[in-house]
Motif scaffolding. Structure first.
Motif, PDB file in Angstrom:
ATOM      1  N   ASP A 141     -41.121 -26.799 -53.881  1.00  0.00           N
ATOM      2  CA  ASP A 141     -41.299 -26.642 -52.488  1.00  0.00           C
ATOM      3  C   ASP A 141     -40.742 -25.455 -51.825  1.00  0.00           C
ATOM      4  O   ASP A 141     -40.345 -24.664 -52.291  1.00  0.00           O
ATOM      5  N   GLU A 142     -40.706 -25.636 -50.386  1.00  0.00           N
ATOM      6  CA  GLU A 142     -40.296 -24.294 -49.650  1.00  0.00           C
ATOM      7  C   GLU A 142     -38.834 -24.089 -49.662  1.00  0.00           C
ATOM      8  O   GLU A 142     -38.582 -23.049 -49.375  1.00  0.00           O
ATOM      9  N   THR A 143     -38.066 -24.999 -50.145  1.00  0.00           N
ATOM     10  CA  THR A 143     -36.624 -24.801 -49.995  1.00  0.00           C
ATOM     11  C   THR A 143     -36.182 -23.947 -51.540  1.00  0.00           C
ATOM     12  O   THR A 143     -34.950 -23.537 -51.622  1.00  0.00           O
ATOM     13  N   MET A 144     -37.110 -24.172 -52.456  1.00  0.00           N
ATOM     14  CA  MET A 144     -36.875 -23.423 -53.775  1.00  0.00           C
ATOM     15  C   MET A 144     -37.057 -22.247 -53.939  1.00  0.00           C
ATOM     16  O   MET A 144     -38.100 -21.756 -53.278  1.00  0.00           O
ATOM     17  N   PHE A 145     -36.329 -21.540 -54.919  1.00  0.00           N
ATOM     18  CA  PHE A 145     -36.683 -20.266 -55.174  1.00  0.00           C
ATOM     19  C   PHE A 145     -36.130 -20.056 -56.721  1.00  0.00           C
ATOM     20  O   PHE A 145     -36.959 -19.743 -57.543  1.00  0.00           O
ATOM     21  N   ASP A 146     -34.869 -19.726 -56.785  1.00  0.00           N
ATOM     22  CA  ASP A 146     -34.229 -19.374 -58.292  1.00  0.00           C
ATOM     23  C   ASP A 146     -33.956 -20.473 -59.024  1.00  0.00           C
ATOM     24  O   ASP A 146     -32.940 -21.154 -58.955  1.00  0.00           O
ATOM     25  N   GLU A 147     -35.185 -21.171 -59.686  1.00  0.00           N
ATOM     26  CA  GLU A 147     -35.119 -22.210 -60.408  1.00  0.00           C
ATOM     27  C   GLU A 147     -35.316 -21.997 -61.868  1.00  0.00           C
ATOM     28  O   GLU A 147     -35.644 -23.021 -62.729  1.00  0.00           O
ATOM     29  N   GLY A 148     -34.753 -20.800 -62.365  1.00  0.00           N
ATOM     30  CA  GLY A 148     -34.893 -20.298 -63.793  1.00  0.00           C
ATOM     31  C   GLY A 148     -36.373 -20.303 -64.341  1.00  0.00           C
ATOM     32  O   GLY A 148     -36.588 -20.663 -65.540  1.00  0.00           O
ATOM     33  N   GLN A 149     -37.366 -20.235 -63.433  1.00  0.00           N
ATOM     34  CA  GLN A 149     -38.914 -20.370 -63.881  1.00  0.00           C
ATOM     35  C   GLN A 149     -39.033 -18.968 -64.686  1.00  0.00           C
ATOM     36  O   GLN A 149     -38.960 -17.899 -64.321  1.00  0.00           O
ATOM     37  N   PRO A 150     -39.961 -19.218 -65.803  1.00  0.00           N
ATOM     38  CA  PRO A 150     -40.350 -18.184 -66.364  1.00  0.00           C
ATOM     39  C   PRO A 150     -41.428 -17.379 -65.659  1.00  0.00           C
ATOM     40  O   PRO A 150     -42.089 -17.806 -64.470  1.00  0.00           O
ATOM     41  N   LEU A 151     -41.404 -16.034 -65.708  1.00  0.00           N
ATOM     42  CA  LEU A 151     -42.182 -15.089 -64.848  1.00  0.00           C
ATOM     43  C   LEU A 151     -43.164 -14.269 -65.856  1.00  0.00           C
ATOM     44  O   LEU A 151     -42.632 -13.155 -66.428  1.00  0.00           O
ATOM     45  N   PRO A 152     -44.268 -14.754 -65.931  1.00  0.00           N
ATOM     46  CA  PRO A 152     -45.084 -14.258 -67.200  1.00  0.00           C
ATOM     47  C   PRO A 152     -45.897 -13.188 -67.024  1.00  0.00           C
ATOM     48  O   PRO A 152     -46.525 -12.693 -67.970  1.00  0.00           O
ATOM     49  N   SER A 153     -45.662 -12.330 -65.822  1.00  0.00           N
ATOM     50  CA  SER A 153     -46.551 -11.022 -65.651  1.00  0.00           C
ATOM     51  C   SER A 153     -45.730 -10.159 -64.964  1.00  0.00           C
ATOM     52  O   SER A 153     -44.808 -10.710 -64.127  1.00  0.00           O
ATOM     53  N   PRO A 154     -45.884  -8.888 -65.203  1.00  0.00           N
ATOM     54  CA  PRO A 154     -45.148  -7.849 -63.886  1.00  0.00           C
ATOM     55  C   PRO A 154     -45.633  -8.291 -62.477  1.00  0.00           C
ATOM     56  O   PRO A 154     -44.495  -8.370 -61.599  1.00  0.00           O
ATOM     57  N   TYR A 155     -46.864  -8.939 -62.338  1.00  0.00           N
ATOM     58  CA  TYR A 155     -46.990  -9.116 -60.826  1.00  0.00           C
ATOM     59  C   TYR A 155     -45.980 -10.323 -60.592  1.00  0.00           C
ATOM     60  O   TYR A 155     -45.384 -10.584 -59.458  1.00  0.00           O
ATOM     61  N   HIS A 156     -45.886 -11.464 -61.120  1.00  0.00           N
ATOM     62  CA  HIS A 156     -44.962 -12.576 -60.991  1.00  0.00           C
ATOM     63  C   HIS A 156     -43.515 -12.046 -60.591  1.00  0.00           C
ATOM     64  O   HIS A 156     -42.807 -12.833 -60.056  1.00  0.00           O
ATOM     65  N   ARG A 157     -42.937 -11.208 -61.841  1.00  0.00           N
ATOM     66  CA  ARG A 157     -41.733 -10.671 -61.750  1.00  0.00           C
ATOM     67  C   ARG A 157     -41.368 -10.009 -60.200  1.00  0.00           C
ATOM     68  O   ARG A 157     -40.311 -10.387 -59.755  1.00  0.00           O
ATOM     69  N   THR A 158     -42.444  -9.165 -60.009  1.00  0.00           N
ATOM     70  CA  THR A 158     -42.015  -8.376 -58.831  1.00  0.00           C
ATOM     71  C   THR A 158     -42.293  -8.982 -57.560  1.00  0.00           C
ATOM     72  O   THR A 158     -41.385  -8.675 -56.614  1.00  0.00           O
ATOM     73  N   LYS A 159     -42.958  -9.976 -57.411  1.00  0.00           N
ATOM     74  CA  LYS A 159     -43.009 -10.757 -56.300  1.00  0.00           C
ATOM     75  C   LYS A 159     -41.741 -11.768 -56.210  1.00  0.00           C
ATOM     76  O   LYS A 159     -41.094 -12.023 -55.186  1.00  0.00           O
TER      77      LYS A 159
END
Length: 690
Positions: A141-159
């Motif tokens: 949801d919109e309140t979530m951000f740093d949830e320990g999620q995997p970031l599988p690509s440079p695009y995901h990571r930099t966003k």
């Protein structure tokens, strides 16, 4: 109230600036590199509709410089004067490399915050992406951000990292917007690049051109995706940015209902007229069993995991990659997260801003891609060899088949010579061609005026170095039965005037130039009606048949000088002229781009005729079994009655000058009556003008 926008010439940025101009007051400062200043001036003219408004003010700078490279004197003059700072300049591309993503998305955001801090802006608006959620499994949801999620690509990571910078380092109030996959405008289809689902469009086109639309294909459940049109994103951002007391929040600009990837692909297959995919085993039929498995062992998770492995990426590059589908895109087609947008929907309540269903605008997106972004014509070596540097006179070039033909000719290196009555539309087409690096000429002319045609021929013969091709596309179509035409002889006169007399007057006037060159090819956009003789089109079909006959006779006289003809017996084409007839939405028709492909083929291969299977069948039936053919046509005459306009009642005009072989009006199905019979006739004889 003033705004500062980075990435204003980008896809989302262009639409956001337009929304700000329409709904907000005050100046809009737009960041622009010195090398892009001329392009920005062109954009300003488009935004302000050529009025020369001074509300959009370019500010010289660079995303790769500290403080965005903006002049300190300008900053000093505008401290405290910028209410909203919109940061859109970034990479929105799954295929971009790591260093580019870092420079644009991460460092660019930090530099933008430096400038926002120096200006003491009222609010910093960061355009992030749902990619910041990475491979988080479950509802995000919109309140979530740093949830320990995997970031599988440079695009995901930099966003993720750029949004983190805003959250942790911003010294001014901030708001974050996370769009899903952004596609073209839902009303115009406008898009400026190949991205997201557009990578699959060339494959869909190949399927359409190679396989019958009724053929079911076996698909697999590839999980869910999420698409939103750019106009929704821009409108929502403008509205949300100006709501009071929402600083420090993130907003999900997504479709509230996740879209299965297969359904998304099928929506575009349907829009293109390509076969669709069926999934014999999907989550609905196997949901109970798959939910018992660990998440990592479920089919969609396994599919995503496998296609992201190095061996799979190599295989995908050598297979789908050859069709223009990057391996990286296949690996990130679906989302493991379900994006909760309840807070955003609540904030937008009452504004009238909502995500439209993909099915309502998929055809619009497909049509824009096919007419403007599909590069198939330009990549074909035969097309380039035949058209490069050649001058192609195209009548009825202001819209429909003529306009798309011009774009395709320019793509192959040809020089379209645009002819129609409406100069403004021709100039717009010329500007589009020139922005893409091509060349075009504009020659406005009323092709129903024989004197104007003579003047046109004189100009074309003297001002052009050659006339290599002529495409007779402009035309008038009238659908009216004979019993309603007894006091309308002018219908026959004006149809013949444009479709026959105007066309041959143009060709006769250009013949001396072609004889001098000892070359030239003429393409006549004729009609399938010449072969099938459908009822109610006596005026239209007779004019096209006359042009066919004239061309066939003259062809034998001029072939010795290298002058040749092609008559295209064009089936029904989905142009704006038939849009009022909603029944046609279900009829098998060609798109303007498909029709333009036939015109390109006529110029490259130069056959005497281009026909369809239905057209040839009609011609054979009239030759071998004329009585049976007329019986069938009489049945069609009964099934498809005259329209209200044909009867003299209120309704769309039947007489539409240029450009088109397609009839503008077919009566809608009668309530409780013959809709099934009409559809049966339309599908048994596809492309015929009923």
């Amino acid at each position: 109230m003033s705004s500062f926008v980075t990435g204003a010439t980008g896809f989302i940025g262009r639409h956001l600036v337009s929304e700000l101009l329409d709904h907000r007051d005050g100046p809009i400062f737009v960041l622009v590199r010195p090398s892009s200043l001329s392009r920005m001036e062109t954009m300003i003219q488009q935004w302000t509709h050529g009025t020369g408004s001074s509300r959009v003010v370019p500010v010289i700078g660079d995303l790769g410089e500290p403080g965005l490279g903006v002049d300190p004197e300008w900053i000093a003059e505008n401290v405290g004067k910028v209410d909203h700072f919109f940061h859109l300049a970034a990479i929105y591309d799954m295929t971009a490399d790591e260093s580019t993503n870092d420079a644009m998305n991460v460092q660019g955001t930090r530099y933008a915050l430096e400038l926002a801090d120096a200006l003491q802006v009222g609010c910093f608006h960061q355009v992030s992406s749902v990619a910041a959620a990475g491979d988080y499994h479950g509802r995000f949801d919109e309140t979530m951000f740093d949830e320990g999620q995997p970031l599988p690509s440079p695009y995901h990571r930099t966003k993720y990292e750029s949004e983190k910078i805003v959250r942790e380092e911003s010294t001014v109030p901030w708001r974050v917007y996370r769009p899903a996959i952004v596609v073209g405008h839902s009303e115009t289809g406008a898009m400026d690049k190949i991205d997201g689902p557009y990578y699959f469009f060339p494959l869909i086109k190949r399927m359409r051109d190679s396989l019958p639309s009724w053929l079911p294909l076996v698909g697999v459940d590839m999980g869910d995706t999420n698409l939103v049109p750019v106009d929704y994103v821009a409108k929502a951002m403008d509205h949300l940015a100006h709501l009071p007391d929402r600083d420090g929040e993130a907003f999900h600009l997504v479709n509230p209902e996740p879209q299965p990837v297969v359904e998304m692909i099928n929506a575009f297959c349907n829009a293109a007229g390509a076969p669709r995919f069926a999934t014999p085993i999907d989550r609905n039929s196997a949901g109970g069993a798959t939910r018992l498995l660990p998440r990592s062992l479920r089919p969609t998770s396994l599919f995503s995991a496998v296609v992201r492995t190095a061996p799979a990426q190599v295989v995908l590059d050598q297979t789908l990659g050859r069709l223009g589908i990057p391996a990286e895109v296949v690996g990130h087609t679906s989302f493991s997260s379900v994006f909760d947008s309840k807070a955003t929907e609540k904030a937008l309540a009452g504004s009238g801003i909502a995500v439209p269903d993909l099915e309502t605008y998929a055809r619009t997106l497909w049509g824009y891609w096919e007419e403007n972004l599909d590069e198939t014509t330009g990549r074909d070596k035969r097309n380039r060899a035949a058209l490069r540097g050649k001058h192609v006179v195209i009548t009825g070039a202001s819209s429909g088949i003529g306009k798309v033909t011009a774009l395709k000719v320019a793509q192959a290196g040809g020089i379209p010579v645009l002819v129609a009555r409406g100069k403004d539309k021709l100039e717009d087409t010329k500007a589009t061609i020139e922005l893409r690096g091509g060349q075009a000429y504009v020659f406005p002319c009323d092709l129903s005026d024989l004197g104007a045609i003579d003047d046109l021929c004189q100009r074309l013969s003297t001002e052009l170095p050659s006339v290599d091709f002529v495409v007779n596309n402009a035309g008038r179509s009238i659908r009216r039965s004979l019993r309603l035409s007894h006091d309308r002889f002018h219908d026959f006169e004006r149809t013949m005037q444009l479709n026959y007399f105007g066309a041959i007057r143009l060709l006769i006037g250009l013949m001396p130039k072609m004889h001098e060159q000892k070359s030239g090819h003429i393409v006549n956009i004729s009609s399938i009606g010449v072969q099938t003789s459908p009822p109610r089109f006596s005026a239209y079909v007779a004019s096209k048949a006359a042009l066919d006959a004239w061309s066939n006779v003259v062809a034998s006289e001029v072939v010795g000088h290298g002058i040749t003809f092609t008559n295209i017996h064009m089936p029904l084409v989905r142009t704006p002229m038939i849009a009022p007839t909603k029944m046609y939405d279900k009829f098998p028709t060609l798109s303007p781009a498909q029709a333009a492909d036939l015109v390109i083929r006529a110029m490259v291969e130069k056959p005497h005729e281009i026909n369809t299977l239905a057209g040839n069948a009609g011609a054979v039936a009239h030759t071998l079994a004329p009585k049976a053919a007329f019986r069938i046509l009489n049945l069609a005459y009964q099934v498809f009655p005259d329209s209200a306009a044909a009867k003299g009642k209120a309704g769309p005009s039947h007489a539409t000058p240029e450009p088109a072989p397609a009839p503008p009006e077919v009566v809608a199905a009668e309530p409780g009556g013959r809709e099934s019979e009409q559809m049966l006739m339309a599908r048994l004889f596809p492309g015929v003008h009923w």
